[in-house]
Design an enzyme around this catalytic site. Structure first.
Site, PDB file in Angstrom:
ATOM      1  N   GLU A  39      -3.817  -3.447   5.102  1.00 28.09           N
ATOM      2  CA  GLU A  39      -4.445  -4.481   6.003  1.00 28.09           C
ATOM      3  C   GLU A  39      -4.683  -3.438   7.071  1.00 28.09           C
ATOM      4  O   GLU A  39      -5.334  -3.798   8.085  1.00 28.09           O
ATOM      5  CB  GLU A  39      -3.403  -5.302   6.337  1.00 28.09           C
ATOM      6  CG  GLU A  39      -3.975  -6.144   7.161  1.00 28.09           C
ATOM      7  CD  GLU A  39      -2.861  -7.416   7.404  1.00 28.09           C
ATOM      8  OE1 GLU A  39      -1.930  -7.545   6.784  1.00 28.09           O
ATOM      9  OE2 GLU A  39      -3.155  -8.269   8.604  1.00 28.09           O
ATOM     10  N   ALA A  85       0.880  -1.232  -0.206  1.00 23.13           N
ATOM     11  CA  ALA A  85      -0.083  -0.096  -0.139  1.00 23.13           C
ATOM     12  C   ALA A  85       0.813   1.379  -0.143  1.00 23.13           C
ATOM     13  O   ALA A  85       0.562   2.240  -0.689  1.00 23.13           O
ATOM     14  CB  ALA A  85      -0.884   0.037   1.211  1.00 23.13           C
ATOM     15  N   GLY A 143       2.995 -14.341  -0.180  1.00 25.23           N
ATOM     16  CA  GLY A 143       3.023 -15.312  -1.077  1.00 25.23           C
ATOM     17  C   GLY A 143       3.358 -14.985  -2.658  1.00 25.23           C
ATOM     18  O   GLY A 143       3.688 -15.838  -3.445  1.00 25.23           O
ATOM     19  N   GLY A 144       3.285 -13.896  -3.030  1.00 29.02           N
ATOM     20  CA  GLY A 144       3.823 -13.395  -4.254  1.00 29.02           C
ATOM     21  C   GLY A 144       2.822 -13.600  -5.532  1.00 29.02           C
ATOM     22  O   GLY A 144       3.297 -13.899  -6.716  1.00 29.02           O
ATOM     23  N   ARG A 202     -10.420 -20.060   3.315  1.00 25.83           N
ATOM     24  CA  ARG A 202      -9.399 -20.000   4.384  1.00 25.83           C
ATOM     25  C   ARG A 202     -10.122 -20.103   5.666  1.00 25.83           C
ATOM     26  O   ARG A 202      -9.602 -20.928   6.488  1.00 25.83           O
ATOM     27  CB  ARG A 202      -8.647 -18.762   4.325  1.00 25.83           C
ATOM     28  CG  ARG A 202      -7.826 -18.726   3.095  1.00 25.83           C
ATOM     29  CD  ARG A 202      -7.109 -17.249   3.206  1.00 25.83           C
ATOM     30  NE  ARG A 202      -6.057 -17.295   2.326  1.00 25.83           N
ATOM     31  CZ  ARG A 202      -5.030 -16.301   1.960  1.00 25.83           C
ATOM     32  NH1 ARG A 202      -4.921 -15.513   2.620  1.00 25.83           N
ATOM     33  NH2 ARG A 202      -4.308 -16.410   0.925  1.00 25.83           N
ATOM     34  N   ASN A 255       5.250  -6.458   5.902  1.00 31.66           N
ATOM     35  CA  ASN A 255       4.769  -7.957   5.626  1.00 31.66           C
ATOM     36  C   ASN A 255       4.588  -8.121   4.223  1.00 31.66           C
ATOM     37  O   ASN A 255       4.612  -9.443   3.990  1.00 31.66           O
ATOM     38  CB  ASN A 255       3.451  -8.000   6.492  1.00 31.66           C
ATOM     39  CG  ASN A 255       3.071  -9.358   6.984  1.00 31.66           C
ATOM     40  OD1 ASN A 255       4.133 -10.081   7.751  1.00 31.66           O
ATOM     41  ND2 ASN A 255       2.232 -10.196   6.570  1.00 31.66           N
TER      42      ASN A 255
END
Lengths: 506, 506
Positions: A470, A50, A83-84, A329, A78
């Site tokens: 986030e 961000a 995970g890319g 998830r 973070n």
């Protein structure tokens, strides 16, 4: 009627910033004896997706003197250990792979996972800008995309993975561009207070430079003026045990987190101190794909998300399947926690080499995971069952059933999703991973509107204060789908830059 | 280092109070030109269960000059229109009725319904004090209890119903005691700002007297000093559409509420403005027992909670049962909303007269409800099916099955709970009610500790500020069990009084 009273800011970590009355008409006043040490245009707090998205967009919009600060000694927050892969719906890469997708489908997937509480206006922005954002990353920033992958809960594969298989594949090119453009990134700078003027506008911060993360009181106080306002892009609070147990008492220190240690959420609290509303704070996502056989985010998630739909996930207590492997998830993490012991997922070598190695997971990562026992290889089902102390005859039947569903592309038991290239697990070798969830993402946070402006408890924008990523709540609602957060961070970081660019000051 | 800056309070509804730095060492300062118009010991905001419980406890502790304010023109808030029963575990009334119960069982029921996120320390206080609180209400306050009733989600019947069948059965004796003790209750007094001194303590409020609820800006400003601090006992935000949709966008203005119109939550926001943390704000309870055939809380809930376990609840689209009738509120409300049309519950005359009329529902309320079509009487199942456009043959089979489960005291389909005095629904007449949920209770709110002190975003108590009842969050977690809120309000109101009594000022 306007009333005066003195107020005091504290310099310690437990600071309480002053709130000015919205609409009062007096000029800002710095603490007695203090002066602005520095003036920037937009002050960005955080060097993750961000923050860097905002910094670059600000530059492209022609803004000068952008300042990006981060409390940590290295950039990337973070995001750099992410995970890319980034969600985008309707790209050229998807078209090439024969995947039909569009903004409406992504939008409805986000809202569905959100369980009815996601903020539709925010989800809409992500869905609408996902393709142009992906193209911007590729063409302007120089991100190298290599494959479209599938993550649970999405209707189609739309997670665009980078060559590097980690968030560094985004962060490093973004940092390089910042350097190229002369955007100042100042590490070890922690923000203690947002400074609000008497019109209720955020006009700067009190911060400490030369801060050391492991020494909370360290650093020298500076006052930074921000003529275009302040963006909170400082991430979530997965590593703040007090904060997460306040909202969800289950998530005690006994749970570890996938996050970098700096994910402690103090800027969310600082925003609350100046009147910002927070929403959905009790929706804290556990990652269902972490392994108890390694620490942190680890390597397992890179493999697991490409194994779902290609092999069964087994309850160690029954030796049977127990959940939709391609479920979202929350569904999976809750189901594993409910078992109370790590689940086992496996698939055969053909699927594993086809979908995992060289895709989400590099060859050297694969070798590392094998060496560490995170991924285990078994010649046949019997040795797999023996190693994990499963009942072989039960496991054999479960696997046969699963193979049948794979062939029929229909799972009447758990509604698992299957893919055209899936090979039934009829013969070994097999690759297996144990799964135990970790605190992964705090879905809640600061409430924003679709211009990335921070809203106060009455729903009004706080002038000069923006938030993205986030640190904010609302986009994901109850459940965040994999790789949507990357899109959320970069898109709303960029939106915040546009809003700041239009802000006339205060 | 302590720093000064001016700050401004606004007098309008959109006020933002100033926060003083915790630990700063300067004396409180009133707005320029303003004076304290009045000084009290404990200032209680709200005249519901929590507020009056606190006021009476303060009196019993020997405090003088207690002041209770309420913005509304009449006392009792939402409590006075409540269902009129309080949870207590292990009372003489239960013993007489042969019900075995204890604090641990209530505690575990609260935590179970809370879905893992309830704050155990708060639930423990309610469980531990439920019997002494019930006895205090009976012996000191003069509340007339008449029967122990059952509410969904509890392990045993433990809801102690008052003669009056509404919350007035608590509120009126509490008001009478306040009058007897000379406790000042000042209506039409709305609090706009909490006044915080420079040590970070709440020392009073800015309020408006002679306020009229339908005229937001009305009333004359006064400053009230509170030497023992301020208690927020002002209820929840079920009637604040902006606030509830911020946390749960589904609950638009299309949903009505069971609450009194004053349940607008502005004191929660005011507490946030002075740094209070809020938790669980997105857990907003819908009442599953309201009828679309009347407005507000209505009469239906008085009957429905005594019908569960005595008759089936029917999905109008399938003419079949669809949910555990004795399930908790969330389970039932969500299931009805998912159908998208009002469900129908019914039982035979014998059960209805035995469990409802003269119990939770007075004879005249029963007659009123019959007259209004909220409760409908049918001679037989066929006429019931015809009226509600149900498939009679399906309904007949469902009812037969339900009767069989009643006799066996075991429901293999939905796990409904049955009671020893239940009469199977083999012959009419039958009494039936349509059900459509309304916004009923906001489980989230201000975070408090077990001394009813308000916690700031860092988890530290804000000195001089207390909260109790529906304005707080944490006790109920995801799901509030029926009649536990009454216990919560009165017990934590009384705890707040004890904390205030011990407070040395600031």
């Amino acid at each position: 009627m306007t009333l005066t009273r003195r107020n005091f800011l504290r310099s310690s970590a437990v600071s309480a910033a002053a709130i000015a009355g919205v609409g009062a008409s007096h000029a800002a006043e710095l603490p007695k004896g203090a002066e602005w040490n520095e003036t920037c245009s937009l002050l960005v707090i955080g060097t993750g997706f961000a923050g860097l998205g905002a910094a670059l967009e600000s530059h492209y919009l022609g803004m000068k003197d952008i300042l990006v600060v981060d409390k940590m000694p290295s950039a990337g927050g973070n995001s750099i250990i992410n995970g890319g892969a980034i969600a985008a719906a309707g790209t050229d890469m998807q078209a090439k792979a024969g995947i039909k997708d569009n903004a409406d489908l992504l939008y409805s997937d986000i809202l569905k996972a959100g369980g009815g509480i996601a903020h539709a206006n925010l989800a809409r922005r992500i869905a609408d800008e996902s393709v142009s954002n992906y193209e911007w990353l590729r063409d302007e920033v120089g991100v190298n995309f290599k494959a479209v992958t599938y993550h649970g809960g999405h209707s189609v594969p739309r997670s665009h993975a980078v060559q590097e298989n980690t968030g560094a594949g985004f962060i490093n090119p973004m940092l390089a561009k910042c350097k190229e453009f002369g955007i100042k990134i100042q590490l070890r700078t922690i923000v203690d207070d947002l400074i609000v003027n008497d019109k209720g506008c955020v006009v700067g911060v009190k911060a400490r430079i030369n801060h050391r993360f492991n020494r909370p009181d360290s650093g020298k106080v500076v006052y930074i003026r921000a003529t275009k306002g302040v963006l909170i892009a400082s991430g979530g609070f997965s590593q703040n045990v007090r904060m997460r147990t306040s909202h969800d008492p289950r998530l005690t220190k006994e749970f570890t987190s996938t996050n970098h240690p700096g994910a402690t959420g103090e800027m969310i609290q600082e925003a609350q101190q100046v009147g910002a509303n927070t929403i959905h704070m009790d929706w804290i996502q556990l990652g269902p794909w972490t392994s108890p056989d390694e620490n942190g985010f680890g390597l397992a998630p890179l493999a697991v998300e490409s194994m779902v739909g290609y092999g069964p996930m087994i309850n160690p207590k029954t030796s049977k399947r127990f959940i939709k492997e391609t479920g979202n998830r929350k569904v999976r993490a809750d189901a594993i926690v409910a078992i109370g012991a790590p689940a086992v997922i496996f698939t055969n070598e053909q699927n594993f080499m086809n979908k995992v190695v060289g895709k989400n997971m590099k060859q050297e990562q694969f070798e590392q995971a094998l060496k560490n026992g995170v991924i285990r290889k078994f010649d046949d089902l019997k040795s797999l069952a023996e190693f994990y102390k499963l009942d072989y005859s039960v496991l054999e039947k479960e696997t046969e059933k699963f193979n049948g569903y794979m062939k029929a592309k229909k799972d009447p038991e758990f509604d698992c999703m299957f893919f055209d290239d899936g090979v039934p697990n009829e013969k070994g070798p097999f690759y297996a991973i144990r799964l135990w969830p970790r605190v992964h993402h705090t879905m809640g946070g600061i409430e924003i509107n679709e211009q990335a402006q921070v809203l106060n408890v009455k729903g009004e924008p706080i002038s000069g204060l923006y938030a993205a990523g986030e640190a904010t709540g609302g986009v994901h609602g109850m459940v965040r789908l994999g790789t949507v957060a990357v899109a959320d961070c970069i898109i709303f970081g960029r939106i915040a830059a546009r809003t700041a660019n239009k802000w006339a000051g205060c």
